[in-house]
Structures are given as C-alpha cells and as structure tokens.
Design a protein around this motif. Sequence first.
Motif, PDB file in Angstrom:
ATOM      1  N   PHE A   2       2.536  -6.094  20.844  1.00 11.17           N
ATOM      2  CA  PHE A   2       1.165  -5.380  20.490  1.00 11.17           C
ATOM      3  C   PHE A   2       1.618  -3.710  19.775  1.00 11.17           C
ATOM      4  CE2 PHE A   2      -3.202  -3.257  19.490  1.00 11.17           C
ATOM      5  CZ  PHE A   2      -3.687  -4.032  18.481  1.00 11.17           C
ATOM      6  N   SER A   3       1.279  -3.320  18.570  1.00 13.91           N
ATOM      7  CA  SER A   3       1.001  -1.960  17.685  1.00 13.91           C
ATOM      8  C   SER A   3      -0.037  -1.935  17.521  1.00 13.91           C
ATOM      9  CB  SER A   3       2.327  -2.118  16.472  1.00 13.91           C
ATOM     10  OG  SER A   3       2.305  -0.463  16.063  1.00 13.91           O
ATOM     11  N   ILE A   4      -1.029  -0.155  18.027  1.00 16.66           N
ATOM     12  CA  ILE A   4      -2.184  -0.733  16.829  1.00 16.66           C
ATOM     13  C   ILE A   4      -1.867   0.138  15.440  1.00 16.66           C
ATOM     14  CG2 ILE A   4      -2.016   2.161  17.602  1.00 16.66           C
ATOM     15  CD1 ILE A   4      -5.151  -0.034  16.848  1.00 16.66           C
ATOM     16  N   VAL A   5      -0.635   0.690  15.276  1.00 15.81           N
ATOM     17  CA  VAL A   5      -0.374   0.748  14.041  1.00 15.81           C
ATOM     18  C   VAL A   5      -0.601   0.003  12.733  1.00 15.81           C
ATOM     19  CG1 VAL A   5       1.373   2.389  12.252  1.00 15.81           C
ATOM     20  CG2 VAL A   5       0.918   2.995  14.644  1.00 15.81           C
ATOM     21  N   GLU A   6       0.109  -0.805  12.958  1.00 17.47           N
ATOM     22  CA  GLU A   6       0.263  -2.779  12.762  1.00 17.47           C
ATOM     23  C   GLU A   6      -1.155  -3.138  12.974  1.00 17.47           C
ATOM     24  OE1 GLU A   6       2.923  -3.300  10.825  1.00 17.47           O
ATOM     25  OE2 GLU A   6       3.751  -2.010  11.489  1.00 17.47           O
ATOM     26  N   ALA A   7      -2.158  -2.806  13.532  1.00 13.62           N
ATOM     27  CA  ALA A   7      -3.036  -3.618  13.749  1.00 13.62           C
ATOM     28  C   ALA A   7      -4.645  -2.326  12.475  1.00 13.62           C
ATOM     29  CB  ALA A   7      -4.354  -2.711  14.854  1.00 13.62           C
ATOM     30  N   ILE A   8      -4.160  -1.433  12.724  1.00 13.14           N
ATOM     31  CA  ILE A   8      -4.459  -0.451  11.208  1.00 13.14           C
ATOM     32  C   ILE A   8      -4.267  -0.804   9.630  1.00 13.14           C
ATOM     33  CG2 ILE A   8      -4.957   1.368  10.346  1.00 13.14           C
ATOM     34  CD1 ILE A   8      -4.454   2.849  13.518  1.00 13.14           C
ATOM     35  N   ARG A   9      -3.114  -1.585   9.631  1.00 14.70           N
ATOM     36  CA  ARG A   9      -2.379  -1.242   8.462  1.00 14.70           C
ATOM     37  C   ARG A   9      -2.975  -2.790   8.316  1.00 14.70           C
ATOM     38  NH1 ARG A   9       3.159   0.028   6.762  1.00 14.70           N
ATOM     39  NH2 ARG A   9       3.568   0.184   9.034  1.00 14.70           N
ATOM     40  N   ASP A  23      -8.796  19.832  -2.018  1.00 13.70           N
ATOM     41  CA  ASP A  23      -8.355  18.881  -2.993  1.00 13.70           C
ATOM     42  C   ASP A  23      -7.488  17.892  -3.234  1.00 13.70           C
ATOM     43  OD1 ASP A  23      -6.559  20.703  -2.769  1.00 13.70           O
ATOM     44  OD2 ASP A  23      -6.683  21.115  -5.225  1.00 13.70           O
ATOM     45  N   ARG A  24      -6.877  17.544  -2.015  1.00 15.51           N
ATOM     46  CA  ARG A  24      -6.467  16.408  -1.776  1.00 15.51           C
ATOM     47  C   ARG A  24      -6.871  15.046  -1.218  1.00 15.51           C
ATOM     48  NH1 ARG A  24      -1.909  18.503   2.573  1.00 15.51           N
ATOM     49  NH2 ARG A  24      -0.885  16.709   1.635  1.00 15.51           N
ATOM     50  N   THR A  25      -5.758  14.396  -1.456  1.00 18.45           N
ATOM     51  CA  THR A  25      -6.678  13.100  -1.056  1.00 18.45           C
ATOM     52  C   THR A  25      -5.514  12.110  -0.937  1.00 18.45           C
ATOM     53  OG1 THR A  25      -7.236  11.828  -3.216  1.00 18.45           O
ATOM     54  CG2 THR A  25      -8.830  12.311  -2.192  1.00 18.45           C
ATOM     55  N   LEU A  26      -5.660  10.507   0.121  1.00 20.02           N
ATOM     56  CA  LEU A  26      -4.288   9.647   0.686  1.00 20.02           C
ATOM     57  C   LEU A  26      -4.671   8.896   0.869  1.00 20.02           C
ATOM     58  CD1 LEU A  26      -1.419  10.231   0.952  1.00 20.02           C
ATOM     59  CD2 LEU A  26      -2.481  10.267   3.937  1.00 20.02           C
ATOM     60  N   SER A  27      -4.693   7.534  -0.099  1.00 19.79           N
ATOM     61  CA  SER A  27      -5.369   6.448   0.296  1.00 19.79           C
ATOM     62  C   SER A  27      -4.251   5.361   1.975  1.00 19.79           C
ATOM     63  CB  SER A  27      -4.426   5.417  -0.579  1.00 19.79           C
ATOM     64  OG  SER A  27      -3.528   5.075  -1.261  1.00 19.79           O
ATOM     65  N   TYR A  28      -4.630   4.530   1.879  1.00 20.28           N
ATOM     66  CA  TYR A  28      -4.647   3.985   3.185  1.00 20.28           C
ATOM     67  C   TYR A  28      -3.111   3.464   3.201  1.00 20.28           C
ATOM     68  CZ  TYR A  28      -8.567   3.737   5.660  1.00 20.28           C
ATOM     69  OH  TYR A  28      -9.683   4.293   7.063  1.00 20.28           O
ATOM     70  N   GLN A  33       2.686   4.451   2.972  1.00 17.97           N
ATOM     71  CA  GLN A  33       4.140   4.359   2.447  1.00 17.97           C
ATOM     72  C   GLN A  33       4.743   6.140   3.229  1.00 17.97           C
ATOM     73  OE1 GLN A  33       3.362   5.152  -1.543  1.00 17.97           O
ATOM     74  NE2 GLN A  33       3.422   2.854  -2.045  1.00 17.97           N
ATOM     75  N   GLN A  34       3.896   7.164   3.555  1.00 18.70           N
ATOM     76  CA  GLN A  34       4.676   8.573   4.098  1.00 18.70           C
ATOM     77  C   GLN A  34       5.012   8.358   5.695  1.00 18.70           C
ATOM     78  OE1 GLN A  34       2.356  11.932   3.994  1.00 18.70           O
ATOM     79  NE2 GLN A  34       2.161  11.333   1.184  1.00 18.70           N
ATOM     80  N   CYS A  35       3.732   7.248   6.218  1.00 20.67           N
ATOM     81  CA  CYS A  35       3.774   6.906   7.317  1.00 20.67           C
ATOM     82  C   CYS A  35       5.440   6.863   7.488  1.00 20.67           C
ATOM     83  CB  CYS A  35       3.008   5.799   8.330  1.00 20.67           C
ATOM     84  SG  CYS A  35       3.366   5.043  10.146  1.00 20.67           S
ATOM     85  N   ASP A  36       6.050   5.051   6.843  1.00 20.54           N
ATOM     86  CA  ASP A  36       7.205   4.497   7.115  1.00 20.54           C
ATOM     87  C   ASP A  36       8.936   5.243   6.490  1.00 20.54           C
ATOM     88  OD1 ASP A  36       5.507   1.708   7.162  1.00 20.54           O
ATOM     89  OD2 ASP A  36       5.788   1.251   6.021  1.00 20.54           O
ATOM     90  N   ALA A  37       7.494   5.941   6.130  1.00 21.15           N
ATOM     91  CA  ALA A  37       8.934   7.256   5.742  1.00 21.15           C
ATOM     92  C   ALA A  37       9.843   7.618   6.441  1.00 21.15           C
ATOM     93  CB  ALA A  37       9.146   7.087   4.298  1.00 21.15           C
ATOM     94  N   LEU A  38       8.825   8.666   7.411  1.00 30.14           N
ATOM     95  CA  LEU A  38       9.240   9.941   8.610  1.00 30.14           C
ATOM     96  C   LEU A  38       9.463   8.716   9.689  1.00 30.14           C
ATOM     97  CD1 LEU A  38       5.728  11.635   8.074  1.00 30.14           C
ATOM     98  CD2 LEU A  38       7.925  12.179   7.519  1.00 30.14           C
ATOM     99  N   ALA A  39       8.926   6.940  10.150  1.00 35.30           N
ATOM    100  CA  ALA A  39       9.224   6.273  11.240  1.00 35.30           C
ATOM    101  C   ALA A  39      11.000   5.741  10.788  1.00 35.30           C
ATOM    102  CB  ALA A  39       8.821   5.205  10.998  1.00 35.30           C
ATOM    103  N   ALA A  40      11.755   5.992   9.787  1.00 36.30           N
ATOM    104  CA  ALA A  40      12.847   5.354   9.468  1.00 36.30           C
ATOM    105  C   ALA A  40      13.525   6.251   9.407  1.00 36.30           C
ATOM    106  CB  ALA A  40      12.624   4.828   7.915  1.00 36.30           C
ATOM    107  N   PRO A  70      -0.270  11.378   9.178  1.00 35.25           N
ATOM    108  CA  PRO A  70       0.736  10.423   8.912  1.00 35.25           C
ATOM    109  C   PRO A  70       1.910  10.783   9.726  1.00 35.25           C
ATOM    110  CG  PRO A  70       1.015  11.530   7.347  1.00 35.25           C
ATOM    111  CD  PRO A  70      -0.298  11.744   8.082  1.00 35.25           C
ATOM    112  N   LEU A  71       1.940  12.080  10.609  1.00 37.13           N
ATOM    113  CA  LEU A  71       3.209  12.527  11.268  1.00 37.13           C
ATOM    114  C   LEU A  71       2.724  11.864  12.956  1.00 37.13           C
ATOM    115  CD1 LEU A  71       3.954  16.332  10.800  1.00 37.13           C
ATOM    116  CD2 LEU A  71       5.359  14.768  10.051  1.00 37.13           C
ATOM    117  N   ALA A  72       2.097  12.143  13.679  1.00 39.80           N
ATOM    118  CA  ALA A  72       1.250  10.733  14.784  1.00 39.80           C
ATOM    119  C   ALA A  72       1.484   9.712  14.326  1.00 39.80           C
ATOM    120  CB  ALA A  72       0.134  11.308  15.162  1.00 39.80           C
ATOM    121  N   LEU A  73       1.162   9.129  13.541  1.00 43.28           N
ATOM    122  CA  LEU A  73       1.235   7.568  12.835  1.00 43.28           C
ATOM    123  C   LEU A  73       2.929   7.444  13.429  1.00 43.28           C
ATOM    124  CD1 LEU A  73      -1.545   6.852  10.695  1.00 43.28           C
ATOM    125  CD2 LEU A  73      -1.411   6.064  12.815  1.00 43.28           C
TER     126      LEU A  73
END
Length: 487
Positions: A2-9, A23-28, A33-40, A70-73
């Motif tokens: 089990f992964s809490i990140v995948e549960a959120i996704r 003035d910055r927004t980030l959609s889920y 996308q940022q999380c996956d790129a950083l994880a790789a 996204p860095l933490a995730l």
Amino acid sequence: MFSIVEAIRQRATPQAVALVQKDRTLSYESLFQQCDALAAMIQQHVPHDPARVDRLRIGVHFPSSLDYVPLALATLAAGACFVPIPDELADEEKRDLATRTGMDAVLVLETLAGWLPEGTQKLGAFSVAEQKVLIQRLPAVTPGFPAAAFEGINPAFIRFSSGTTGKSKGVLLSHESLLERITAANEGLRIGPGDRVLWVLPMAHHFAVSIVLYLYHGATTIIEETHMGEDLLRAGAEQKATVMYGSPVHYRQLVEAPPVGEWTTLRLAVATAAALDAATAEKFRARFGRDLVQGLGIIELGLPVLNLTGAQEAPEAIGLPLSAYECLLKDDTGREPPAGEPGEICLRGKGMFDAYLDPWMPRAEALDAEGWFTTGDLGRRDAAGRVTICGRKKTLINVGGMKVFPEEVERVLDSHPKVQRSLVEARLHPLYGEVPIVRYIASPEGAPTTMELRNHCRAHLAGYKIPLLFSAVPQLPLTASGKLKRA
C-alpha cells in the motif's frame, strides 16, 4: 504494498485545483505529473541496492511552499521513506537528524545546503520555480535501529518532534497508519472537495497529517507566504477559504488585522500547536461569527481530540475525543480522578505511530499494558467531559503538596504589558520541597518591578503559585520550533 500517494492519486479529480500560492495554481493532474517526474529522477540518481533489506530514507530541505508538496510526495512515490528537515534547526541539529535517521540522500535547496556533512556527494541537480535543488548522497552511517523491523512497518514518514524536555526519539509512521489517522481526523474536520484550506503552518512539521489529509479528501490548499494578520485576512477573503488550521499566534494576529477584506466563506477554524486563550477565542467569534475550535495535535496519534461542541462554553479546552479515539485521565494511582482534578492524558485509537526510531521501540512496547499512549500532558475534565490541558507531568511543581502548573503561571505573567515571555521552573526549598521561580524577557518599554509582577500574579493566582523569585533575562531557551525548553 500500500502507498498513500497512490491512494491520493486514485481518489483525485485530475482537473481540480490541489494547491494555490498567490497567482500560481496546481491541479491534481499537474501535481502528480511533477511528482512522477521527480520520483523518476530520484530513482535514477539514488538507486536502491537490491541486496539491501530496508528502503532508502530521503530528506527534503526546502521552504514551505507550493513546490514543497511534489518534492515530498516524490520521495514516497520513489519508494523511499520521507524525512522532513525543518528550516529552523541549527546546522549541527540537521546533521544529527541525518545521522539518527540513517539518511541516504537529501533534496536540498542550494542556498540551504551549507549544513551538509563532510563527505557528501553531489548526485544531480534540477530547478524548481527558478530555484536550484541539489540531490546529495550523504556519507554512509550504520543506523541504530533494525533494518528488517523498520522495513516490515512499510515506513512512510519519520519526524523528530521538538520536545520541550529530553531528547526526541523520532516518530515513525507507516503508509497504513497515515491513512488511518487522516481518515479518523476527518470524521471531525469533515474536509471534502468543496473545501479551500488556508495553510499557515510549517510543512516540515505538519505535512504528513495535514497536507496529506487535504489531498486525500480532494480539497484545495491555499499557501500563504506571510503570517501577518492583514495578509491572512486578505488571503482568506480573496481565495474564499472555508477552513483555517493554525496556531493561536496566527489567530491573535488575525483578530487585530485591519479590515482589508470580508471573509464570509469560513466554516471551520482550528487552533493547535499551543494553548489557546479565551480572549483570542472571544475576539475571533465576535469578528468572524465562527467558533475558534481548539484541538490536540500530537505526532504520535494525529488529531485525536477536538473541541467541536464546547468552543463557546469552554474555549480553552481541547474538547472531546473524536469517534475513533478514547481519552482517559490517570492520577498517580492509575485511576480516573474526580472531575476538575488533574490527571495524565492517555489516548488510544486509530493511526497511532508505528515505532520510535532512536532508540528503537515498536508501538506495542511504547504503550502501557492496556494499549494506552501516555502523553505526559496533565489535564482536567469538566462536567461535560471536555478536557483542558493544565501542564506537563514532568514540569509539575509540588509546593508543600499543592500542585503548580508552570504553564498556568506563565499565561498570567505573559499577560502583563511589560513582559514578552516567561519561563517558570521549580527550585528546591527546605520547607516546602519546591517553589516556583521565573525568568522573563521584559518588553522594549522597560522591565516591571518585582512588586508589579507580584501584584499582577496575586490578582490572578493563589498565593502558593506566585513565584518566589523574578529574574529579567535577555533571552529564554527555546526548542527549534520556538517552544520553551525546560530542564
């Protein structure tokens, strides 16, 4: 596993807004996308040795911001255990944190990397919001905990609390425990996709319980960069925030802020991290038409107690346990004391910590024989069952058999206009056993006389609670997070 990140996704609505900062927004969708790129990138630069029993432990040292999330995730998505590194720690404390966790690597903002120990190896770098982040491998150390037992927990998160007494042991949470605790806490908070949460707390201290909860339940988190009351009010009004979760300091500033906006969308305001005073609660209700709800946030359990039903009658109470928890007070005999009498706050329920890291102690060994976690906090229960914290068991001062809670005396002293902050401690006394004494920081306008302080205390406290000695000092010992450090 089990992964809490995948549960959120899996629960997220891709186009919904996850994070806002100015003035910055980030959609889920963009967040993942940022999380996956950083994880790789993490997996590429810090590969896991297949012969190793336990997973990597990766630190994140980055200011609280939209980009922190996204860095933490990504550390979790890369299969590592996430270790937040608070900004306010001294360099030696950061190195000690890295050693005690057996940290393998760290994602660190280049301008914050001066603390890294000798022998650190640069593995790579990348940019986040035009800021350079380094991927650094730390010198290998042999951790003081069993690798197999650590891995068997499915560890997600390690946090060393800023304990006011003694050396922090380090709290370890699994992915499963994180899910249990955010689900249990939300039975009281009731946060959902329609909520917009105004965020003001440091992410290195609150990420795993708060940010993860908001993301899992589909809310939008609004990150305010400053803690000035005027800025908080403006952000709450302009962003149509529905929830605020902050410390009493934030609310004190908020109630005194100039009228820069009408914040009409607020439905829930929770105070945590320090004792809430009745005056601030009353001012908040008068200005915003909402109760200021105090809760007990504790890293070992999450948010087990919340004053949802008694905020008007008893604003200084932490309230009643949420449905997933039980709360018991124990006196020196191990029994529940009569209403109004102090006892140690003991808790049990869902989402408890899985182990203490250093020295290693699995949860079962840290709890008592009946499964209670003893907090070290002393509380009183009123006729309605609500609990109010009155002090710490270790700091209780026994004056000839009469109990004095330093925190109570400090609240009175700190209300004097010529006192900025005070620290009350025990001193041995040949007749009474112990007596309270105080060190305090005077206001810039000048120090009060001893007689002024004594008279101020006499107006609010019983005679045996009045300090025997008053000493003005230039500073007081504090923990990394700004709490009073007691001997």
